[in-house]
Design an enzyme around this catalytic site. Structure first.
Site, PDB file in Angstrom:
ATOM      1  N   LYS A  13      16.525 -18.587   1.135  1.00 18.92           N
ATOM      2  CA  LYS A  13      15.662 -18.592   2.337  1.00 18.92           C
ATOM      3  C   LYS A  13      15.415 -17.179   2.858  1.00 18.92           C
ATOM      4  O   LYS A  13      14.291 -16.817   3.150  1.00 18.92           O
ATOM      5  CB  LYS A  13      16.318 -19.372   3.483  1.00 18.92           C
ATOM      6  N   ARG A  88      18.224 -26.324  12.566  1.00 16.94           N
ATOM      7  CA  ARG A  88      19.083 -26.929  11.551  1.00 16.94           C
ATOM      8  C   ARG A  88      19.503 -28.333  11.951  1.00 16.94           C
ATOM      9  O   ARG A  88      20.229 -28.980  11.195  1.00 16.94           O
ATOM     10  CB  ARG A  88      20.341 -26.096  11.393  1.00 16.94           C
ATOM     11  N   ARG A 160      30.099 -11.970   2.425  1.00 17.64           N
ATOM     12  CA  ARG A 160      30.114 -12.564   3.756  1.00 17.64           C
ATOM     13  C   ARG A 160      31.398 -13.368   3.960  1.00 17.64           C
ATOM     14  O   ARG A 160      31.870 -14.026   3.038  1.00 17.64           O
ATOM     15  CB  ARG A 160      28.905 -13.492   3.922  1.00 17.64           C
TER      16      ARG A 160
HETATM   17  P1  AMP Z   1      23.066 -18.478   7.640  1.00 16.16           P
HETATM   18  O1  AMP Z   1      23.057 -16.995   7.514  1.00 16.16           O
HETATM   19  O2  AMP Z   1      21.712 -19.043   7.965  1.00 16.16           O
HETATM   20  O3  AMP Z   1      23.715 -19.161   6.464  1.00 16.16           O
HETATM   21  O4  AMP Z   1      23.973 -18.823   8.921  1.00 16.16           O
HETATM   22  C1  AMP Z   1      25.343 -18.450   8.962  1.00 16.16           C
HETATM   23  C2  AMP Z   1      26.076 -19.325   9.951  1.00 16.16           C
HETATM   24  O5  AMP Z   1      25.530 -19.138  11.274  1.00 16.16           O
HETATM   25  C3  AMP Z   1      25.964 -20.838   9.709  1.00 16.16           C
HETATM   26  O6  AMP Z   1      26.901 -21.293   8.750  1.00 16.16           O
HETATM   27  C4  AMP Z   1      26.230 -21.380  11.100  1.00 16.16           C
HETATM   28  O7  AMP Z   1      27.609 -21.302  11.428  1.00 16.16           O
HETATM   29  C5  AMP Z   1      25.508 -20.368  11.985  1.00 16.16           C
HETATM   30  N1  AMP Z   1      24.092 -20.765  12.182  1.00 16.16           N
HETATM   31  C6  AMP Z   1      22.988 -20.136  11.698  1.00 16.16           C
HETATM   32  N2  AMP Z   1      21.872 -20.776  12.086  1.00 16.16           N
HETATM   33  C7  AMP Z   1      22.288 -21.855  12.810  1.00 16.16           C
HETATM   34  C8  AMP Z   1      21.610 -22.913  13.462  1.00 16.16           C
HETATM   35  N3  AMP Z   1      20.270 -23.023  13.432  1.00 16.16           N
HETATM   36  N4  AMP Z   1      22.365 -23.835  14.126  1.00 16.16           N
HETATM   37  C9  AMP Z   1      23.691 -23.732  14.193  1.00 16.16           C
HETATM   38  N5  AMP Z   1      24.398 -22.773  13.571  1.00 16.16           N
HETATM   39  C10 AMP Z   1      23.704 -21.831  12.892  1.00 16.16           C
END
Ligand code: AMP
Length: 217
Positions: A13, A88, A160
């Site tokens: 993404k 999400r 990460r």
């Molecule tokens: P990502 O970089 O998009 O994988 O996001 C990393 C982490 O941030 C996720 O595993 C969630 O803990 C948190 N996070 C990111 N976007 C959201 C969202 N829209 N709703 C809730 N938690 C989020």
């Protein structure tokens, strides 16, 4: 254009969002990046979200939506944006739709990137990221030219905290339980297109452009 990209963690993404946002001249806004920035700056919000992100759990809807809508209020997002990783949950989508309606706008399209679970685990556990410029590589499939250094800015590449196998499996479960229902929500509103996210970055990008062309004519 106002676009949302949905997909399981590791489906590409972030990479696709940056390319598409450049093409459309809109900002790519990643909720995960906004949270990592808050954590990095040691803010109060950063402290609140850290334990959720490190456990692979979602941050509560109201807090997440407040952080993202604050970013959407910045001038560069006035004429369009590409959201990566938000919404999400159905609740977040409802809150986003209300916030956009208040400013007299709405989403134009939602793209779901589809990828099988086995490929996701393989991709995420080898993923390395440059915190300085956001470049991501794969330790085995797309290694950097110099070991552990970013090809873009030469900064150190890191894994990460939530890319361990255990947390990746948890994030996938959370995706299935909380985000997959959102796909139907957007499909019911005639906004959703599915794109196969396997293959090279240009292949996936080509599919995304075709999907967008089909829904925005
Ligand atoms: P990502 O970089 O998009 O994988 O996001 C990393 C982490 O941030 C996720 O595993 C969630 O803990 C948190 N996070 C990111 N976007 C959201 C969202 N829209 N709703 C809730 N938690 C989020």
């Amino acid at each position: 254009m106002r676009i949302v990209l949905i997909g399981p963690p590791g489906a590409g993404k972030g990479t696709q969002a940056r390319i598409l946002a450049d093409l459309l001249s809109v900002p790519a806004i990643s909720s995960g990046d906004l949270f990592r920035a808050e954590i990095g700056r040691g803010t109060e919000i950063g402290d609140l979200v850290r334990r959720h992100t490190e456990a692979g759990e979602l941050v509560p809807d109201e807090l997440t939506t407040a952080v993202v809508t604050r970013r959407l209020g910045e001038p560069d997002a006035a004429d369009g944006f590409l959201l990566d990783g938000f919404p999400r949950t159905v609740r977040q989508a409802e809150l986003l739709s209300e916030a956009l309606a208040e400013s007299g706008t709405a989403l134009d399209a939602v793209i779901a990137l589809d990828m099988p679970d086995e490929e996701i685990v393989q991709r995420l556990t080898g993923r390395r990221m440059c915190p300085a410029c956001g470049t991501t590589v794969h330790a085995v499939f797309s290694p950097p030219r110099v070991a552990d250094r970013c090809d873009g800015c030469a900064g150190p590449l890191l894994r990460r905290a939530d890319d361990t196998e255990e947390t990746v499996v948890r994030r996938l479960t959370v995706y299935g339980e909380q985000t997959v229902p959102l796909l139907r929500w957007y499909a019911n509103r005639g906004l959703l297109s599915h794109v196969d996210a396997t293959g090279t970055v240009p292949e996936v990008f080509g599919r995304m452009r075709s999907a967008l062309a089909a829904v925005t004519v």
